[in-house]
Each structure stands twice: as structure tokens, then as C-alpha cells.
Design an enzyme around this catalytic site. Structure first.
Site: not given
Ligand code: DAT
Ligand code: MG
Length: 137
Positions: A9, A49, A112, A115, A126
Site C-alpha cells: 500500500k 474495496y 497497515n 493487502h 482482484e
Molecule cells: P484485510 O486488509 O486484513 O483484509 P479488511 O478487508 O477487513 O482487512 O479491511 C480492509 C482494510 O480496511 C484494512 O486493511 C484496513 C482498513 N480497515 C479495516 N478495518 C478498519 C477499521 N476498523 N478502522 C480503520 N481502517 C480499517
Molecule cells: Mg480484506
């Protein structure tokens, strides 16, 4: 044998972490089959997303992923999706196990650094979104 979509990212690219992240996937034994540096426009960001539409962090997430170049990759190997997610660690770096990428290089859930697809179906969707339909098995 399957494959997964992994993306460094904007925060990971800005912090010069592409190399260390790729090294972890290579050491695990996964094979890189495609990669490119690119910018994500709003259309692609929202498509990528789509499952998070309506969540409180959605707008922040879209702005963040568009905030600078990303490094998109396709990795292939046994249980590629599961193995990539193991290397990456839990979504919230504070909860990620030591030794995972997110635990070792990130602090905040909204930045973080990497991805990884969450299922074979997501991976194929994707890969098509980022590399086009012509990139087939
Ligand atoms: P991942 O990236 O582990 O698959 P996800 O698909 O649940 O996680 O969420 C996509 C991204 O969205 C994640 O990498 C960071 C952001 N995100 C998820 N939960 C969040 C939260 N509670 N607050 C802020 N950003 C969040
Ligand atoms: Mg995810």
C-alpha cells in the site's frame, strides 16, 4: 497450486518496504508471476474495496489507497491465499503475531502497509481488476 493478489500500500511504498515484503514471500517459497508499480484511481479503489462500502472507515480507506503509488503483485504456490495472509498477519497490527509483516512494520489499522486477498474468489477478482482479464492461469 493457486495464486493470490498482494499489494504494498502507499505507506509501504513510501517507507521503502517493497523489498523486505517481497523477500518474505520469496523466502516462504511463493513464486512471483506478475508485478507493477501503479496509481489507483477512485473507480479501481471502490471496486477493490466494494465489500467495505458503508463502513465508517470506507472514505478514509479509499483516500488512503489513492494517496500514492502502490506495488501490485501476483504470487503463486500451494495455498497461496492462506500462506500470504499468514505472512501478512491480522488486519490490526496491534493484534498481529510477532514475525508477521503487519506486526513488524506497522502500528495503525488504517495504514497497515500490505493487502492480501482473503479467498480464491477474491484473488481472481482482484487479479482481474489490477492486471486485466488477459492475465490468466
Ligand atoms: P484485510 O486488509 O486484513 O483484509 P479488511 O478487508 O477487513 O482487512 O479491511 C480492509 C482494510 O480496511 C484494512 O486493511 C484496513 C482498513 N480497515 C479495516 N478495518 C478498519 C477499521 N476498523 N478502522 C480503520 N481502517 C480499517
Ligand atoms: Mg480484506
Amino acid at each position: 497450486m493457486n495464486r493470490t493478489f498482494v499489494m504494498v500500500k502507499p505507506d509501504g511504498v513510501a517507507r521503502n518496504l517493497i523489498g523486505v515484503i517481497m523477500t518474505r514471500f520469496e523466502r516462504k517459497g511463493l513464486k512471483l508471476t506478475n508485478a507493477k508499480m501503479m496509481n489507483i484511481d477512485r473507480e479501481l479503489a471502490e471496486k477493490h474495496y466494494i465489500e467495505h462500502v458503508g463502513k465508517p472507515f470506507f472514505e478514509e480507506l479509499i483516500d488512503f489507497i489513492m494517496s500514492g503509488p502502490v506495488f501490485a503483485m501476483v504470487w503463486e504456490g500451494q495455498d497461496a491465499v492462506k500462506n500470504a495472509r499468514s505472512l501478512i498477519g491480522r488486519t490490526n497490527p496491534s493484534e498481529a503475531a510477532p514475525g508477521t509483516i503487519r506486526a513488524d512494520y506497522a502500528l495503525d489499522v488504517s495504514s497497515n502497509i500490505v493487502h492480501g486477498s482473503d479467498s480464491d474468489e477474491s484473488a481472481e477478482r482482484e487479479i482481474t481488476n489490477f492486471f486485466g482479464k488477459s492475465f490468466e492461469l
